[in-house]
Every structure is written in C-alpha cells, then in structure tokens.
Enzyme design. Sequence first.
Site, PDB file in Angstrom:
ATOM      1  N   THR A 192       7.115   1.772   1.021  1.00 41.94           N
ATOM      2  CA  THR A 192       8.441   2.062   0.472  1.00 41.94           C
ATOM      3  C   THR A 192       8.415   3.325  -0.368  1.00 41.94           C
ATOM      4  O   THR A 192       9.330   4.157  -0.295  1.00 41.94           O
ATOM      5  CB  THR A 192       8.945   0.867  -0.353  1.00 41.94           C
ATOM      6  OG1 THR A 192       8.998  -0.293   0.485  1.00 41.94           O
ATOM      7  CG2 THR A 192      10.331   1.136  -0.902  1.00 41.94           C
TER       8      THR A 192
ATOM      9  N   CYS B  47       0.819  -1.222   0.000  1.00 45.87           N
ATOM     10  CA  CYS B  47       0.000   0.000   0.000  1.00 45.87           C
ATOM     11  C   CYS B  47       0.847   1.264   0.000  1.00 45.87           C
ATOM     12  O   CYS B  47       0.353   2.341   0.327  1.00 45.87           O
ATOM     13  CB  CYS B  47      -0.943   0.004   1.204  1.00 45.87           C
ATOM     14  SG  CYS B  47      -2.328  -1.145   1.075  1.00 45.87           S
TER      15      CYS B  47
END
Length: 361
Positions: free
Chosen positions: A27, A24
């Site tokens: 990163t 989601c």
Amino acid sequence: MLIMGITNPKGVKRYICAAFPSACGKTNMAMMTSTLPGYKIEVVGDDIAWLRLDDKGQLRAVNPESGFFGVAPGTSKKTNPIAMQTIFKNTIFTNVAETSDGGVWWEGIDKKYGEGVTITDWKGSPWTPEKGTPAAHPNSRFTSPAEQCPIIDPAWESPEGVPISAIVFGGRRPEGVPLVYEAYNWAHGVFIGASVKSEATAAAEFKGKVVMHDPMAMRPFLSYNFGYYLAHWLEMQDLAKGHPMPRVFHVNWFRKSPEGKFLWPGFGENIRVLDWMLRRIDGEDIAIPSPIGLLPKHDSINLDGLGKVDLDALFDIKRDFWMKEIDELETFFKQEVGADLPPAVQKEMDDVDRRIKEMKQ
C-alpha cells in the site's frame, strides 16, 4: 500484487505491478509520494492484480477490488500521506484501538489524542502506553473505497486493464539481498519470483523473525499445483506472440546494518529505485551483471538530496550467503514441487548456482 502508474518528468507514463508478502509495503508503494521532482504517481490497486495478455501480446493488469485493504500500524502522514487522506471517511477499521472521542488510533499513527481522551485497545480493555502491549493488533486493517483516493488512476476500472512494463518482487530480507536487481530474461524473472523469501510479519501465521519461503508472494493463496503455476508464468512468453514481456525486478527495502539499522530510508525515497527501473525499461545502459542478476552501475541511482547512503552495504553480495540461499531453495523446490518443477526454472537455478560458485571467496 499492486498496480501503479508512474509518469516521469518527460511525461512518459508506465504501469508496473509489484508482489510483496503481506505487511511488506504494497500500500505504501502504490500510494507513494515521490521525493524526486517531476514524478507523478497514480494508483490502480494495492492488493490484487489479474494478469492477462491482450490480442497483441501485451501483458495487462486489472484490479478486481473496489477498495484498499491496508495494514494500519505504521500508517501515518509521514509514511503514507495519501492513505491518510483516503481512510478517514467511509472506512471499516478492524482490530485498531478506539479513542473516547469516537476516533481510531494505532501504533505509528503520529497523531496525538486530545487531553482527557482515553484509549480502548483492540481487545476492549483500557489502554495507556505504560501497559506495555500494543493498543492495536499488529495486523489491524483499514478497508476504504478506492474511488475516494486522491491519486486514483483514471483507468483503474478499465475492463481491458492497463499495460504492464515491469513486474517487481520483494520481501523483508534483513541481510544478504541487494536493494534492487533485474532479471536477465523472462525465465530468470519467473525463477526470481519463485524464490521470494521474507521475514515473517504479523500478517503471517508464524511468529518470530523467521525468514520464510513465499513464492510470488502467493504462498497463502496458491490453489493448485505450484509447478503448474510456474509453468503458466513461463507459458505467457510464448503466448505473447513475440511482444516484449515486462522487465522483472527484485527489491529489498529492508536490509539492515550489523547494528540493526535500516540501510535504506524507504517510503517516498523508493522512487529513486523505480526511476532506475524505468530508465532500464527505456534501454539505458545503467546495469552490470552479477551472479544473481543485473545490478545498478555505480552512481546510476539518483541520490540527489538524500544524504549519506551506504550503497556498498546495500548491494553487497556474499558468496557464502548465496550458496546457502540456493541450497535452501533447492530443498524447498524438491519438497514443495518435486518432479513438477519446470525445466526452465531448474535451469535458471543451476545457472545462478554456477555463477555463485564461480565468485571469488
């Protein structure tokens, strides 16, 4: 839970944590390339945060990992240029496609393979776009040493951790949930975290577009009584000895129009939402109350240079949607927590329920 440092154009640096379900955008957010001038982003970690209070009551976060563990599909120089600078040395790739010249490939990489180069998919079979199946598994990953990230924070290995000013929760919610809202207080923030739901992704064990409960983005990882876990979150405020707790926010980068188009561009443009959060932390009067939390005042999110964005659609709160949301949440708490639900969390749910019912039809 990611940890990132954000320095604003005035030179003030804050650290925030953000907890999203897998795949989601943790990163991408941790390694964000800001589209607003003057902001500097540094990453402490993109996946796990250990939280503790220091002897002054300041909440601090440590990244216990030595590397990054990101979803490969969709990662490109456009969506996450910092990741692309990080992962092409000393990296383990799992379940991506291979190119015949010794490279890797996945959907959304935006990297053309050379003439005469062939691709082997993640199952080991020859692959072409005409095959109609993904070359890389949707949950294929890269694992890279954090120290080679060009924006790694100087304090990323600090044993005492970094001081946290805000905690952000979120998930994939195609409808009903605003772009951003703020908790009224710490207990309300714990309730918001416990209420996280998200559309299932390839990182979940369920298939399809079902919206699942994922409290604190920890559903696959909770290893003890969920009610006790929430009580420990609540207890942190008492243990802080009067030190202000971090502000708590909820974000939804994934709201869609009735035509199925994303209403918010995401990626580096998310700095505009973080900018609003940081200004709230600094005490700016740029929020208005709503039944579910504090929403940005009109024109308080910096949209300079962004083009047309439908803020009305992004922040629309529908009474019927939220009444159903609370009903489902109450059922979830009864089934999964039962008598161990902390009274403070129950009170916050009752308060939200009352405020929603007081909304005009």
